[in-house]
Scaffold this motif. Structure first.
Motif, short mmCIF file in Angstrom:
data_model
loop_
_atom_site.label_atom_id
_atom_site.label_comp_id
_atom_site.label_asym_id
_atom_site.label_seq_id
_atom_site.Cartn_x
_atom_site.Cartn_y
_atom_site.Cartn_z
N GLY A 183 -40.87 41.62 20.26
CA GLY A 183 -39.83 41.13 21.16
C GLY A 183 -39.06 39.96 20.60
N ASN A 184 -38.06 39.52 21.36
CA ASN A 184 -37.29 38.30 21.10
C ASN A 184 -37.69 37.25 22.13
OD1 ASN A 184 -35.87 40.06 19.39
ND2 ASN A 184 -33.94 39.01 19.76
N LEU A 185 -37.49 35.99 21.79
CA LEU A 185 -37.69 34.90 22.73
C LEU A 185 -36.36 34.21 22.97
CD1 LEU A 185 -39.61 33.11 24.43
CD2 LEU A 185 -39.84 31.64 22.42
N LEU A 186 -35.94 34.15 24.24
CA LEU A 186 -34.73 33.44 24.65
C LEU A 186 -35.20 32.20 25.41
CD1 LEU A 186 -31.62 33.49 24.74
CD2 LEU A 186 -31.79 34.74 26.90
N LEU A 187 -35.07 31.04 24.76
CA LEU A 187 -35.62 29.80 25.28
C LEU A 187 -34.51 28.93 25.85
CD1 LEU A 187 -38.25 28.13 25.54
CD2 LEU A 187 -37.69 27.11 23.32
N ASN A 188 -34.71 28.46 27.07
CA ASN A 188 -33.65 27.80 27.83
C ASN A 188 -33.63 26.29 27.68
OD1 ASN A 188 -31.57 28.08 30.12
ND2 ASN A 188 -32.98 26.51 30.89
N VAL A 189 -32.41 25.74 27.68
CA VAL A 189 -32.18 24.32 27.89
C VAL A 189 -31.22 24.17 29.06
CG1 VAL A 189 -32.59 23.66 25.48
CG2 VAL A 189 -30.27 24.25 26.21
N GLY A 190 -31.33 23.03 29.76
CA GLY A 190 -30.48 22.80 30.93
C GLY A 190 -29.74 21.48 30.81
N PRO A 191 -28.50 21.48 30.35
CA PRO A 191 -27.74 20.23 30.28
C PRO A 191 -27.70 19.53 31.64
CG PRO A 191 -26.58 21.97 29.12
CD PRO A 191 -27.72 22.62 29.83
N ASP A 192 -27.63 18.20 31.60
CA ASP A 192 -27.62 17.43 32.84
C ASP A 192 -26.25 17.44 33.50
OD1 ASP A 192 -26.01 15.50 31.52
OD2 ASP A 192 -27.71 14.20 31.07
N GLY A 193 -26.09 16.65 34.55
CA GLY A 193 -24.85 16.68 35.33
C GLY A 193 -23.61 16.28 34.56
N ARG A 194 -23.77 15.57 33.45
CA ARG A 194 -22.62 15.21 32.61
C ARG A 194 -22.47 16.15 31.43
NH1 ARG A 194 -22.55 8.81 31.58
NH2 ARG A 194 -20.56 9.44 30.61
N GLY A 195 -23.38 17.12 31.33
CA GLY A 195 -23.26 18.12 30.27
C GLY A 195 -24.06 17.83 29.03
N ALA A 196 -24.81 16.73 29.02
CA ALA A 196 -25.61 16.37 27.85
C ALA A 196 -26.96 17.08 27.88
CB ALA A 196 -25.82 14.86 27.78
N LEU A 197 -27.49 17.38 26.70
CA LEU A 197 -28.85 17.88 26.63
C LEU A 197 -29.81 16.72 26.92
CD1 LEU A 197 -28.92 20.22 23.50
CD2 LEU A 197 -28.87 20.87 25.90
N PRO A 198 -30.70 16.87 27.89
CA PRO A 198 -31.65 15.79 28.19
C PRO A 198 -32.52 15.46 26.98
CG PRO A 198 -31.62 17.42 29.95
CD PRO A 198 -30.84 18.00 28.81
N ALA A 199 -32.93 14.20 26.89
CA ALA A 199 -33.72 13.76 25.75
C ALA A 199 -35.00 14.57 25.60
CB ALA A 199 -34.04 12.27 25.91
N ARG A 200 -35.61 14.95 26.72
CA ARG A 200 -36.86 15.71 26.63
C ARG A 200 -36.62 17.11 26.06
NH1 ARG A 200 -37.40 15.43 33.22
NH2 ARG A 200 -35.74 16.90 33.72
N ASP A 201 -35.48 17.72 26.38
CA ASP A 201 -35.12 19.01 25.78
C ASP A 201 -34.90 18.84 24.29
OD1 ASP A 201 -34.99 19.47 28.53
OD2 ASP A 201 -33.27 20.83 28.36
N VAL A 202 -34.18 17.80 23.91
CA VAL A 202 -33.86 17.56 22.50
C VAL A 202 -35.15 17.34 21.70
CG1 VAL A 202 -32.75 15.96 20.89
CG2 VAL A 202 -31.57 16.66 22.98
N ALA A 203 -36.10 16.59 22.26
CA ALA A 203 -37.35 16.34 21.55
C ALA A 203 -38.11 17.63 21.28
CB ALA A 203 -38.22 15.38 22.37
N LEU A 204 -38.13 18.53 22.27
CA LEU A 204 -38.80 19.82 22.06
C LEU A 204 -38.06 20.67 21.03
CD1 LEU A 204 -39.81 20.68 25.72
CD2 LEU A 204 -41.35 20.15 23.83
N LEU A 205 -36.74 20.68 21.08
CA LEU A 205 -35.96 21.42 20.09
C LEU A 205 -36.18 20.86 18.69
CD1 LEU A 205 -32.57 21.95 21.95
CD2 LEU A 205 -34.29 23.69 21.46
N ASP A 206 -36.27 19.55 18.58
CA ASP A 206 -36.52 18.93 17.27
C ASP A 206 -37.87 19.35 16.71
OD1 ASP A 206 -34.07 17.67 17.31
OD2 ASP A 206 -34.86 15.71 17.89
N ALA A 207 -38.88 19.40 17.58
CA ALA A 207 -40.22 19.82 17.13
C ALA A 207 -40.20 21.27 16.68
CB ALA A 207 -41.23 19.62 18.26
N LEU A 208 -39.50 22.12 17.42
CA LEU A 208 -39.37 23.51 17.01
C LEU A 208 -38.62 23.63 15.70
CD1 LEU A 208 -38.53 25.18 20.44
CD2 LEU A 208 -40.61 25.50 19.12
N ALA A 209 -37.58 22.81 15.53
CA ALA A 209 -36.79 22.86 14.31
C ALA A 209 -37.64 22.53 13.09
CB ALA A 209 -35.61 21.89 14.41
#
Length: 422
Positions: free
Chosen positions: A278-304
């Motif tokens: 299969g494929n994995l489609l992993l979600n992020v949810g930008p905040d009310g101003r459209g920025a990626l939340p720091a906690r999302d970014v930290a997880l993406l950085d670890a995956l990277a």
């Protein structure tokens, strides 16, 4: 199924809309039965000044993802593009066509463009009230005409597929073809699903379309769970599939939801998915101003960082050949998962064993073995089948078993991987 899709194996989902301002889950309008006039106040102040499509696309590419899917419109009915069919859009309220920004940025990073489009619309006056609708508890109101809504739905999908260049993937959401307590759900005929799908394929030949129109698509989309085995169709044949997963159980920005998956769990989910085809489609949810939340970014950085060292065990890979998997599986330590990419077999060690990994049936099928994270060679030995275990001498292994000698210290990566050159 398009080759690019199964080659990519890993994609990013981006849920952004008015619900991001509420910051209480993307279903907040339905959960809280919010009156339309009250919900529309979010549109009056919608100003995604920190929405940076380029940063999102770069984060996806760095994490080893091959495609990105943006919510053009969620169930709330608010569109993120310049629609001639509605003024309930980002273009109308703040002068920004976020779909255009997104498509340009994703292509610039060499990734495939995907759009999510809700079949549901709680804002449209002709979308009939059902058991999911925010107004489900109200007394009956003026008649609603699904035919008018259906024409609106088709018109907006046509806009998205004709005004933004090549769209590689369209993720529809969703059909609920069941009645509850005498209240009708939404069936494929409510969308004129066959007609809609035919239009999609005519406008964008080669596009990948999911299964949520209620009619067969190109893949199935298990959500918020990991299938126990490769997914199969009614006839038992393997089918293309994509696990849709969140970082914390919410798709849209949910400020107070802190139930985040750990980086190593996300990697294990990715590997488990690829090992089952299969494929994995992993979600992020930008905040009310459209920025990626720091906690999302930290997880993406670890995956990277993990993907930087181990990406080839996932991208372009898939399940191990059945004969290899059948031979090797009985001797693998607990928590070992196999993927294969051409003549390379990858052993993902979810738990680190002490010193030895025994690969049955592989003594004459492996020409080299290494740890993937640093390319360091692993010594291979053969333990004679009849060898008696004694003192410092391990017991023998079944004929044709190749034994790897691992370092005592586990590599400092989220999931260590052994690469076998077949």
């Amino acid at each position: 199924m398009a080759d690019w899709f199964t080659q990519a194996r890993f994609g990013m989902f981006v849920h952004f809309g008015l619900y991001s301002l509420a910051a209480r889950h993307e279903w907040v309008m339905s959960r809280e039965r919010t009156p339309l006039a009250e919900y529309e106040r979010y549109a009056e102040i919608f100003d995604p000044d920190l929405f940076d499509a380029r940063a999102i696309a770069r984060a996806a590419r760095s994490a080893g993802m091959g495609y990105v899917v943006l919510t053009s419109k969620h169930h709330e009915g608010f569109g993120l593009w310049d629609s001639a069919a509605s003024d309930y859009t980002s273009a109308a309220v703040c002068g920004r066509d976020l779909v255009a920004e997104f498509a340009d940025a994703v292509r610039a990073e060499g990734l495939r463009v995907g759009l999510y489009h809700s079949l549901i619309d709680w804002h449209h006056p002709d979308f009939t009230v059902d058991y999911l609708h925010p107004r489900r508890d109200d007394p009956p109101g003026p008649p609603r005409d699904m035919a008018r809504y259906r024409a609106y739905l088709h018109a907006q999908v046509r806009e998205l597929l004709t005004g933004y260049g090549r769209v590689d993937y369209l993720f529809f959401d969703y059909t609920y073809a069941e009645d509850r307590d005498g209240v009708r759900g939404k069936y494929p005929e409510d969308w004129a699903a066959d007609e809609l799908l035919a239009m999609v394929r005519e406008l964008q030949p080669g596009i990948v379309v999911n299964d949520r129109l209620g009619v067969p698509g190109d893949l199935v989309t298990p959500e918020q769970y990991q299938p126990a085995e490769p997914m199969r169709g009614p006839d038992g044949a393997p089918i293309a599939w994509e696990a849709c997963q969140t970082l914390n159980g919410s798709w849209g920005y949910d400020r107070d939801n802190t139930r985040f998956k750990t980086p190593d769990l996300l990697v294990r989910m990715l590997v488990d998915t690829v090992a089952k085809g299969g494929n994995l489609l992993l979600n992020v949810g930008p905040d009310g101003r459209g920025a990626l939340p720091a906690r999302d970014v930290a997880l993406l950085d670890a995956l990277a960082e993990w993907m930087r060292l181990h990406g080839r065990s996932v991208v372009g890979a898939g399940p191990a050949a059945p004969d290899l998997a059948a031979a090797v599986a009985p001797g693998l330590p607990p928590g070992a998962v196999l993927t294969q990419r051409g003549d390379r077999l990858y052993v993902h060690l979810f738990a680190w064993p002490f010193e030895h990994v025994h690969l049955r049936g592989m003594a004459d099928r492996v020409r080299y073995a290494q740890l993937l994270n640093d390319g360091s060679e692993l010594t291979t030995i053969r333990l004679a089948p009849g060898q008696q275990a004694w003192n410092t001498r391990p017991g023998g292994q079944p004929p044709d078993t190749l034994t790897l000698r691992l370092p005592t210290v586990r590599p400092d990566v989220l999931v260590p991987v052994v690469e076998l050159f077949l």
